[in-house]
Every structure is written in C-alpha cells, then in structure tokens.
Scaffold this active site. Structure first.
Site, PDB file in Angstrom:
ATOM      1  N   LYS A  54      56.413   3.684   4.685  1.00 31.92           N
ATOM      2  CA  LYS A  54      55.134   3.083   5.103  1.00 31.92           C
ATOM      3  C   LYS A  54      55.396   1.730   5.753  1.00 31.92           C
ATOM      4  CE  LYS A  54      52.576   5.494   1.472  1.00 31.92           C
ATOM      5  NZ  LYS A  54      51.997   5.420   0.134  1.00 31.92           N
ATOM      6  N   GLN A  98      51.455   1.755  -5.063  1.00 33.39           N
ATOM      7  CA  GLN A  98      52.076   3.074  -5.044  1.00 33.39           C
ATOM      8  C   GLN A  98      51.965   3.739  -6.421  1.00 33.39           C
ATOM      9  OE1 GLN A  98      53.383   4.604  -2.258  1.00 33.39           O
ATOM     10  NE2 GLN A  98      53.517   6.414  -3.557  1.00 33.39           N
ATOM     11  N   ASP A 121      43.958   2.682   0.576  1.00 32.26           N
ATOM     12  CA  ASP A 121      44.141   4.041   0.061  1.00 32.26           C
ATOM     13  C   ASP A 121      42.800   4.722  -0.235  1.00 32.26           C
ATOM     14  OD1 ASP A 121      46.800   4.785   0.109  1.00 32.26           O
ATOM     15  OD2 ASP A 121      47.292   3.713  -1.735  1.00 32.26           O
TER      16      ASP A 121
END
Ligand code: NDP
Length: 301
Positions: A54, A98, A121
C-alpha cells in the site's frame, strides 16, 4: 461460450494513473501531497506485505505515505494514543489500521477511534451506517473496486439481480449495500444459506466472497452472468510451492459466465487503487478542494 475476462490489473493501473494526476494537482493547490498513515502492529508477514504494498503504491502515485510499525507487545493504550495523534495531525488525510491486530488488542475499539473523516478503509461505524442509509460515506476498498469493475462491464446496474456470497463487514455487507444503492435486487448468502447453488443461479451478478477455494461451480452460474471473484485462497502445489485460487472454479465458470474476474489479477489490484482513491477523497474534503475540478483544464496525457 467463453466469458470476457475482466482485467483488474489493467483497470487498476489506469485508475492509479488518474489518481497520480489528481494527486499532483492536489499538491499544487494544497501545497502538500495527500497523505496516508498506515498502522501495523506485530509481525504477521502477510500484514507486513499488505502494508508495504500500500505504501509503495501510494508513493508511486505521488502521495505521502508513512508506516507506523508497533511491536506485537503494544498495549491498547499506546495504540489508541497513536490513533489519537494521527487524528489530530492536520497533515494526515487517511488512516488505516491493518487487521487483524494481535491477540489481546480490541480492534473494534481502535476502528471506532479513527476519525471518520480520515477512515480510508470505511470501517468506522459512522461510515458503515452512512453507507447502509445510502448517504455519502467512506466505502471499504474491496467492494468499491468490485463496483467499479461491474460498472465498467455492465454500465447501469439498475434492476439487475445480484447475489453476494459472504456477509463480512469488509466485503459482503458493504458490497450488498453498494449494489442496493445501484438499484440492484440483492440477495446476501452465507454459510447458513440453504440451496446455495440455486440461490447463485438467480444472479445476473454474482459476487463470491466466502474464502472457500473454488466453492462456486460452473453449474451454479446463470449463463451470461457477470462473476466477481473476491476470494484469495492459497493451495499447495507441489513441494514448497503454492498457487492462488479464488472462490470460483474459474475453468468451469469461464464456460458459462458472460464476464468474470480472474484470481490473481482481478479484484486484488483494484483494492489498493481504491485505497488511494479514498485517501484523495478524504484529502479533498478536509481541505475544501473540489475533487471533481482537480483535473479541469488539464490536458489528458
Ligand atoms: P470472512 O471469513 O470474514 O467472511 C466469509 C463469509 O463467507 C462469511 O459471511 C461466511 O458466512 C461466508 N461463507 C463461508 N463459507 C461459506 C459457504 N460454504 N457457503 C456460503 N457462505 C460461506 O471473509 P472476508 O469477507 O474477509 O473475505 C472473503 C474472501 O475474500 C477471502 O478469501 C479473503 O481472502 C478475500 N479478500 C480479498 C480481498 C481482495 O482485495 N481481493 C480483500 C478482502 C478479502 P457466515 O457469516 O455464516 O460465517
């Protein structure tokens, strides 16, 4: 019949190129690049690779990307303090934590602590609720990528029958909410669904997100349907080797479907591109810059 194979890699490359042009225009306007902060706790190798990929993608597109790597022994308090610092930092536009977090850490508490305006997200309950209500929201990256591919393949989705296998908060549920927003008639299937094959055969659109290798067989698919395979399953392939397969038996499905995404090279690449899209969208909203007009008057390359 052989289905069109939807090239997620090529679509993601073209989306990332457009985002790079937008990021350059944003940087010129705001005096700084759009910026993403990633939080990784512990040493899970897969998570480390995801976070690294990412970051690489973000920097390649001209975004600022900072990775905060904390040891697995980090306590909840310290993790919450880092999230609070990132929330308060005016130079940070997007925050991703994460998952999964190491045992002992409360991921729900962490996700709810992220500023919803920086929630790239789309996991904060406020954004989940907004999406469910059909209001503007940060949308989780994987279903957003699936939707872009569906729109590209089918155009207007109004009135189509869509079946989503899986009801996780990361893929299945937000995918179903997005399809409802697109005026599809949506069925959500899961591990307790009866007659799954029959249910799947109803779908003009079939999204497979169960995490079960090659669960969906060719005869589960309505002829001509568009099949989006979200699953990523690693199977052994000889000594020390493995291969990736999706949740759909590709060899069978490609004979029946109208269009299908491959694994790898389908949904996966689009997920990272959508993370960058969400980061840019957050950056624009936070700075009052109109994203729609970022490229206005600029010649296309
Ligand atoms: P989860 O394990 O969180 O959810 C799986 C869902 O599938 C659950 O709702 C479960 O039902 C349902 N399910 C499991 N087995 C069956 C079955 N036999 N029949 C019908 N439904 C079933 O997984 P995720 O949603 O996080 O991920 C799904 C897949 O997508 C995984 O392979 C994952 O690796 C992949 N993925 C890929 C991404 C990408 O970028 N390409 C990103 C995120 C995920 P129930 O709720 O009843 O348990």
């Amino acid at each position: 019949m052989s289905a069109v194979v939807i090239d997620g890699k090529a679509m993601a490359l073209s989306l990332r190129a457009e985002l790079a042009r937008k990021a350059a225009a944003f940087t010129a306007r705001a005096g700084r690049p759009p910026s993403l902060a990633a939080v990784l706790v512990g040493d899970d190798p897969a998570s480390a690779i995801y976070v690294r990929n990412k970051g690489v993608a973000a920097r390649a597109a001209g975004f600022d990307s900072v990775e905060h790597h904390l040891p697995a022994s980090t306590g909840q308090k310290n993790l919450m303090a880092l999230v609070a610092r990132l929330n308060a930092d005016p130079r940070v536009d997007g925050i991703l934590v994460q998952l999964p977090l190491p045992d002992g850490l409360d991921s729900g508490a962490v996700l709810i602590a992220v500023d919803p305006a920086k929630d790239v997200d789309g996991f904060h309950p406020l954004n989940v609720g907004r999406l469910a209500l059909g209001e503007p929201a940060c949308v989780p990256c994987t279903p957003q990528g699936c939707l872009i591919m569906l729109r590209h393949q089918l155009g207007d989705l109004t009135g189509r029958e869509a079946v989503v296998i899986g009801r996780s908060g990361i893929v299945g549920r937000p995918m179903a909410a997005l399809l409802v927003r697109e005026n599809c008639t949506v069925t959500i299937a899961h591990s307790r669904t009866r007659g799954l094959a029959e249910v799947c055969r109803r779908g003009d659109i079939l999204i497979a997100a169960a995490g079960r290798p090659e669960l969906v067989r060719g005869d589960w698919i309505k002829p001509g349907a568009t099949v989006i395979d979200v699953g990523i399953n690693r199977l052994p392939a000889g000594i020390g080797k493995s291969r990736l397969v999706g949740d759909v038996c590709f060899a069978e499905a490609v004979q029946v479907a109208g269009a299908i995404t491959p694994v790898p090279g389908g949904v996966g690449p689009m997920t990272i591109a959508c993370l960058l899209a969400n980061t840019l969208a957050c950056a624009c909203r936070r700075t009052g810059i109109d994203e729609e007009r970022l490229l206005a008057g600029r010649p296309r390359p």
